[in-house]
Enzyme design. Structure first.
Site, short mmCIF file in Angstrom:
data_model
loop_
_atom_site.label_atom_id
_atom_site.label_comp_id
_atom_site.label_asym_id
_atom_site.label_seq_id
_atom_site.Cartn_x
_atom_site.Cartn_y
_atom_site.Cartn_z
N SER A 201 0.79 -1.15 0.04
CA SER A 201 0.09 -0.16 -0.01
C SER A 201 0.95 1.18 -0.05
O SER A 201 1.58 1.12 0.72
CB SER A 201 -0.85 -0.14 1.25
OG SER A 201 -1.58 1.24 1.39
N CYS A 326 -7.99 1.85 11.46
CA CYS A 326 -9.40 1.69 10.95
C CYS A 326 -10.58 1.53 11.83
O CYS A 326 -11.61 1.56 11.53
CB CYS A 326 -8.94 0.13 10.12
SG CYS A 326 -7.76 0.02 9.11
N1 PMP Z 1 -3.11 -4.18 5.73
C1 PMP Z 1 -2.21 -3.80 6.86
C2 PMP Z 1 -1.43 -4.60 7.66
C3 PMP Z 1 -2.42 -2.46 7.11
O1 PMP Z 1 -1.79 -1.99 8.14
C4 PMP Z 1 -3.49 -1.57 6.69
C5 PMP Z 1 -3.63 -0.14 6.74
N2 PMP Z 1 -4.06 0.29 8.12
C6 PMP Z 1 -4.09 -2.30 5.40
C7 PMP Z 1 -3.75 -3.49 5.17
C8 PMP Z 1 -5.21 -1.38 4.52
O2 PMP Z 1 -4.40 -0.62 3.62
P1 PMP Z 1 -5.05 0.57 2.97
O3 PMP Z 1 -5.22 1.72 3.89
O4 PMP Z 1 -4.20 0.74 1.70
O5 PMP Z 1 -6.35 -0.04 2.47
#
Ligand code: PMP
Length: 382
Positions: A201, A326
């Site tokens: 990402s 999140c």
């Molecule tokens: N996987 C992990 C390990 C993360 O830390 C995150 C972001 N918190 C994500 C997936 C999701 O990433 P994105 O914000 O690019 O959707």
């Protein structure tokens, strides 16, 4: 030169210690994005020369991903809107497999896997390999996909992904790793890891949010979860976000520069932990004895809920997090800590401090002072 706080957010008094939520956008990324924006029309599917210009940005980005992440030639790259979509594509776009995932995966894996078999983690946050072996033995004969993240977003604990991939392959299964938190913080080389699929990402290593990548073995059949005009070889409908992808490409080129600062960052993180441990005997740092990302510390402050800590830090102009961004806003105990055997109280009273290349020693002092201030006010005189 005075040691001024980093202020990556443009305010020299602000201490940003939430790099795992998102990183400040690198200057090289801003520059690249502005250059691309000036092109004005950016549709990589158009056949005319403007379309060709946009396509060239996509090709260059793919080349950069290949060389910087060490992608073998039998792997394909698909651009997504981020790690969430890439992880969803793995779990939902590849059908017919039994899912085996760790208990501490990001919600984009946890909540998109179908009836997954869960691999527990030990108290130090490491996936239990014996349990994984047992699960794989039980499932022998069926098609199995194992997904274990490379480093956890809350604790920073790094998983033995290479060993896991070897075991998974011995059982004839396939292996995915979510490397969203690892890229730009530790070395990530797909060939060396030996995994079949890998997620990354952009906004976790200096790019902008809204851009991610799934790398996958060419032999795998993936059905798109976003259906549209056949972009990305039919794997992901929708006109590619060329601006964000150009940013991702520039951020990737900057990775050696980020990695060159990892030792310095680790020194600051270790100093922070050492000072915090000296302040209160009841404090706990989760995953401290494991291999961790150099920038991350998940710290337990007895009896003070993480949202109270977070707001107090914010009042002092310091950005930290109560685990994964999140789930910020809800004060739920960290499922990652619960999976590691922490008590509910510990899982509700821990905050994540995640620093980065712009963190300075004075920032660490501010964090330590503020932490102690909150601790004193909320516990000692109660
Ligand atoms: N996987 C992990 C390990 C993360 O830390 C995150 C972001 N918190 C994500 C997936 C999701 O990433 P994105 O914000 O690019 O959707």
């Amino acid at each position: 030169m005075t040691d001024k706080p980093s202020g990556p957010l443009g305010n020299s008094d602000h201490v940003y210690a939430d790099y795992n939520a998102t990183t400040p956008i690198s200057n090289c990324v801003k520059k690249s994005i502005l250059e691309v924006l000036s092109k004005q029309v950016l549709n990589a599917s158009s056949l005319h020369r403007k379309g060709q210009e946009a396509r060239k940005i996509l090709y260059d980005a793919r080349d950069n991903i290949r060389s910087i992440i060490g992608i073998p030639s039998n792997k394909e790259i698909v651009f997504t809107s981020g790690a969430t979509e890439a992880n969803n594509l793995v779990m939902r776009g590849i059908t017919g497999f039994q899912h085996v995932i760790s208990a501490i995966e990001h919600p984009s894996i946890l909540n998109s896997a179908r009836n997954p078999h869960i691999i527990p983690v030990n108290q130090e946050g490491i996936v239990d390999l014996l349990e994984l072996e047992k699960i794989l033995s039980k499932l022998e004969g069926s098609k199995v996909m194992v997904s274990v993240m490379m480093a956890n977003n809350e604790t920073g604990v790094v998983q033995p992904v290479k060993e896991i991939a070897e075991m998974v392959h011995k059982f004839g299964a396939i292996c995915h790793t979510d490397a969203a938190q690892s890229v730009g913080k530790i070395e990530v080389n797909m060939e060396d890891l030996g995994v079949d699929l890998l997620t990354l990402s952009a906004h976790k290593f200096g790019g902008i949010a809204g851009s991610g990548v799934l790398i996958f073995d060419k032999n795998l059949i993936i059905k798109p979860i976003i259906i549209g005009g056949g972009q990305e070889k039919g794997l992901r409908g929708g006109t590619e976000n060329i601006v964000a992808i150009a940013g991702l490409s520039a951020a990737l080129k900057n990775i050696p520069n980020l990695l060159s600062k990892a030792d310095e960052i680790k020194e600051l993180r270790d100093q922070l932990e050492c000072e915090l441990l000296n302040l209160a005997s009841e404090i706990k740092i989760f995953g401290k004895n494991s291999k961790r990302l150099p920038n991350t510390s998940f710290v337990y402050m007895p009896r003070v809920k993480s949202d109270v800590q977070l707001m107090n830090f914010d009042l002092h102009n310091i950005a930290v997090s109560n685990g994964s961004a999140c789930s910020s806003g809800k004060v739920e105990p960290s499922y990652v800590l619960l999976a590691m055997g922490a008590t509910k109280e510990q899982a509700q009273c821990s905050i994540r401090i995640s620093i980065g290349p712009q963190t300075k020693p004075l920032d660490i002092k501010k964090i330590v002072d503020c932490w102690y201030d909150i601790y004193k006010k909320n516990t000692l005189y109660m």
